[in-house]
Design a protein around this motif. Structure first.
Motif, mmCIF file in Angstrom:
data_model
loop_
_atom_site.group_PDB
_atom_site.id
_atom_site.type_symbol
_atom_site.label_atom_id
_atom_site.label_comp_id
_atom_site.label_asym_id
_atom_site.label_seq_id
_atom_site.Cartn_x
_atom_site.Cartn_y
_atom_site.Cartn_z
ATOM 1 N N ASP A 171 21.366 -7.684 1.072
ATOM 2 C CA ASP A 171 22.058 -6.840 2.054
ATOM 3 C C ASP A 171 21.321 -5.535 2.356
ATOM 4 O O ASP A 171 21.896 -4.603 2.900
ATOM 5 N N ASP A 172 20.023 -5.500 2.082
ATOM 6 C CA ASP A 172 19.200 -4.404 2.619
ATOM 7 C C ASP A 172 19.304 -4.427 4.147
ATOM 8 O O ASP A 172 19.574 -5.470 4.741
ATOM 9 N N PRO A 173 19.065 -3.272 4.792
ATOM 10 C CA PRO A 173 19.102 -3.266 6.258
ATOM 11 C C PRO A 173 18.084 -4.273 6.810
ATOM 12 O O PRO A 173 16.925 -4.276 6.375
ATOM 13 N N PRO A 174 18.484 -5.115 7.742
ATOM 14 C CA PRO A 174 17.553 -6.119 8.281
ATOM 15 C C PRO A 174 16.309 -5.495 8.890
ATOM 16 O O PRO A 174 15.213 -6.070 8.797
ATOM 17 N N GLU A 175 16.435 -4.305 9.484
ATOM 18 C CA GLU A 175 15.254 -3.635 10.052
ATOM 19 C C GLU A 175 14.244 -3.323 8.951
ATOM 20 O O GLU A 175 13.029 -3.409 9.156
ATOM 21 N N ALA A 176 14.763 -2.923 7.772
ATOM 22 C CA ALA A 176 13.874 -2.582 6.656
ATOM 23 C C ALA A 176 13.221 -3.834 6.084
ATOM 24 O O ALA A 176 12.032 -3.821 5.721
ATOM 25 N N ILE A 177 13.961 -4.932 6.012
ATOM 26 C CA ILE A 177 13.378 -6.189 5.518
ATOM 27 C C ILE A 177 12.247 -6.619 6.438
ATOM 28 O O ILE A 177 11.171 -7.027 5.981
ATOM 29 N N ALA A 178 12.479 -6.485 7.739
ATOM 30 C CA ALA A 178 11.440 -6.859 8.714
ATOM 31 C C ALA A 178 10.207 -5.981 8.548
ATOM 32 O O ALA A 178 9.070 -6.467 8.540
ATOM 33 N N ALA A 179 10.436 -4.676 8.429
ATOM 34 C CA ALA A 179 9.306 -3.753 8.283
ATOM 35 C C ALA A 179 8.512 -4.094 7.031
ATOM 36 O O ALA A 179 7.276 -4.146 7.040
ATOM 37 N N LYS A 180 9.225 -4.332 5.941
ATOM 38 C CA LYS A 180 8.528 -4.629 4.694
ATOM 39 C C LYS A 180 7.729 -5.923 4.808
ATOM 40 O O LYS A 180 6.567 -5.991 4.358
ATOM 41 N N ALA A 181 8.335 -6.945 5.415
ATOM 42 C CA ALA A 181 7.651 -8.242 5.536
ATOM 43 C C ALA A 181 6.347 -8.100 6.307
ATOM 44 O O ALA A 181 5.342 -8.718 5.968
ATOM 45 N N LEU A 182 6.362 -7.283 7.343
ATOM 46 C CA LEU A 182 5.136 -7.060 8.110
ATOM 47 C C LEU A 182 4.152 -6.188 7.341
ATOM 48 O O LEU A 182 2.957 -6.485 7.263
ATOM 49 N N ARG A 183 4.650 -5.109 6.772
ATOM 50 C CA ARG A 183 3.735 -4.110 6.209
ATOM 51 C C ARG A 183 3.014 -4.598 4.969
ATOM 52 O O ARG A 183 1.879 -4.185 4.704
ATOM 53 N N VAL A 184 3.657 -5.476 4.179
ATOM 54 C CA VAL A 184 2.956 -5.993 3.001
ATOM 55 C C VAL A 184 1.747 -6.823 3.436
ATOM 56 O O VAL A 184 0.793 -6.989 2.670
ATOM 57 N N ASN A 185 1.785 -7.334 4.651
ATOM 58 C CA ASN A 185 0.619 -8.037 5.195
ATOM 59 C C ASN A 185 -0.379 -7.074 5.826
ATOM 60 O O ASN A 185 -1.591 -7.225 5.678
ATOM 61 N N LEU A 186 0.130 -6.075 6.531
ATOM 62 C CA LEU A 186 -0.773 -5.130 7.196
ATOM 63 C C LEU A 186 -1.581 -4.331 6.187
ATOM 64 O O LEU A 186 -2.728 -3.941 6.453
ATOM 65 N N SER A 187 -0.990 -4.096 5.010
ATOM 66 C CA SER A 187 -1.751 -3.375 3.978
ATOM 67 C C SER A 187 -2.940 -4.208 3.505
ATOM 68 O O SER A 187 -4.000 -3.665 3.197
ATOM 69 N N ASP A 188 -2.772 -5.522 3.446
ATOM 70 C CA ASP A 188 -3.903 -6.384 3.073
ATOM 71 C C ASP A 188 -5.021 -6.287 4.107
ATOM 72 O O ASP A 188 -6.197 -6.205 3.754
ATOM 73 N N LEU A 189 -4.650 -6.327 5.386
ATOM 74 C CA LEU A 189 -5.676 -6.248 6.428
ATOM 75 C C LEU A 189 -6.396 -4.912 6.383
ATOM 76 O O LEU A 189 -7.635 -4.849 6.476
#
Lengths: 323, 323
Positions: free
Chosen positions: A53-71
């Motif tokens: 039940d984390d905010p869905p916007e935050a889940i989305a941001a995290k899902a993207l950013r954990v990948n963007l940090s790799d790039l």
């Protein structure tokens, strides 16, 4: 709402690139760019990497950013991603819209677009799961194995906020910690802010690089094993935020958790000494603080830590996503 | 077994391409090839797309092949994939090894390699989930939207085996059906055999194309909506395997399930009349039977079905992965 309606109404607006063909096809295209394509894939599962039940916007941001940090850590300029979203039973259209809003905000922030993907039901009894495969372009990818003796170890941002934030988020109350510090730590856990634009600094100056996802010292140990070098870290130089300093001041053992806990999504780079100032200046120009914390040397793979010149032992308090 | 050991011992042998860097880094690279890169992503969840105790080799094959069918339908030559594997509680090393064996067999069969990915724990209470993002190269991607009035509708392989196979697999016994027919249908559900090599025929001759994942008539209806054309299908020409013919002979209503059920993973193409013979001959040379089943015409998007020249109505019996 059917799958087709979900895609058309909620996700199609995110597919702003030409290769996505409005999500109206089986596959996306990526046109040749002359540079190498860099591909990374990180998945998040409810109850493992985020709270359902984390905010869905935050889940989305995290899902993207954990990948963007790799790039960013590979010196790659991000441009797009594909998304597989497995929705748990009882998902709502409102949740999906807010999740897409979170993706849209980050697409603007980082200059990327949705290319394609899949939507599906999660396993019965299971939670929402998000898999993102993200794409960037690089003149030359910056690997882990290329660290050399004599290189300076430099990290971006601050270390340990998310690991301490997860403790707060899960209700491990740290009663004496101030409310603003607690809020800042939780926010760092929910919405990591990797230094995505620093791909330019990494590409220009780093000898080796990786993102910090499993904890600073844990990941540095991996880097030393891959590059077959030894590393020495001066703990006094590790950048802690004011909130982490607050928490450590109240409970000194939390320092080891900050040093070994996960989810920082900062860049851990090794930089030749002649390039270190330029790297730090380039990160600063790109809006990110970077500081030297140690040095690479020859020798069997190991991470040694020092405090005021005295070697010290760190207890691994890291949060393990897997085991 | 830790995540690092799982990757090193079980998955690293699959990373045979140079860009994967032995799975020892944060990201993979794909070198420029001159052609467009084609990207597709399909995920499978236990209890939704497969049965949790299906053979792990078969789950692996299916997870790859549902992606390879998309690439073939786009006229793209496959070369690699990234894998996110979320393991359910209680997973065993033996399961993971057998799953990797299934991937390895298909890597040899189709000439592809693992590029990278992620391993993680599935949500508590949830099942195993597999997300694959697969990559191919194409001179020009063959879209859905480019079907034209006058084109011939051609399908590869046979239709409906997997939909009827799922019925058998779930224990809907069809008591009168012979054991060999039943086994053939179940095998078609467990291990679809998309005509991966037919990417060459599609690229050379098709005006539009898609893979059949949600059922022949269901997917043809999607194609007509995307291309804004009408389609007429002569049901007498739809290719049914002997096992499907057996099942329909015993229970005629199963024909509609075969026509609208999912999981065929064959190629549904539209081909200009002047190219139809060459397309069929090219598929045959690549080892796949392809047959004309109907025709595209101008008109509002619709699929009309005919039997001996008389229009007929099909009941949608399709298996819905999503709703």
């Amino acid at each position: 709402m059917t799958e087709d309606e979900l895609i058309a109404e909620v996700f199609r607006p995110l597919a702003t690139g030409p290769g996505a063909d409005d999500l109206g096809d089986d596959a996306a295209t990526i046109a040749p760019d002359g540079r190498e394509l860099v591909v990374t894939c990180d998945a998040l599962a409810a109850g493992v990497h985020f709270v359902a039940d984390d905010p869905p916007e935050a889940i989305a941001a995290k899902a993207l950013r954990v990948n963007l940090s790799d790039l960013a850590a590979k010196g790659a300029e991000p441009f797009g991603y594909v998304l597989a979203l497995a929705l748990a039973p009882g998902w709502t259209v409102d949740w999906a819209r807010r999740f897409a809003d979170g993706l849209a905000a980050d697409q603007s922030r980082y200059g990327i677009a949705l290319l394609g993907g899949d939507t599906l039901r999660a396993s019965p009894g299971g939670g929402t799961m998000i898999t993102i495969t993200a794409f960037g372009h690089a003149e030359r990818i910056v690997r882990r194995r290329t660290a050399s003796p004599g290189d300076i170890i430099i990290v971006t941002g601050t270390i340990g906020d998310a690991a301490l934030g997860l403790k707060c988020h899960l209700g491990d109350a740290m009663p004496a910690l101030s409310a603003p510090s607690k809020a800042a730590l939780i926010e760092a856990y929910l919405r990591p802010t990797p230094p995505v634009t620093c791909w330019r600094a990494v590409a220009a100056h780093a000898s080796a690089s990786m993102d910090i996802s499993d904890g600073l010292l844990t990941d540095l140990a991996k880097l030393t094993r891959t590059a077959d070098v030894s590393a020495a870290v001066d703990l006094a130089n590790v950048p802690f935020s004011l909130a982490v300093q607050d928490a450590i001041g109240l409970a000194p053992p939390l320092r080891d958790l900050a040093l070994t806990g996960g989810d920082d999504y900062q860049i851990l780079a090794t930089v030749p000494p002649t390039e270190a100032d330029a790297y730090i200046a380039s990160c600063a120009a790109l809006g990110t603080n970077a500081v030297a914390i140690g040095k690479v040397s020859a020798g069997p793979p190991a991470v040694r830590t020092f405090e005021r010149g005295v070697e010290t032992t760190i207890t691994n308090g890291r949060f393990n996503h897997f085991g």
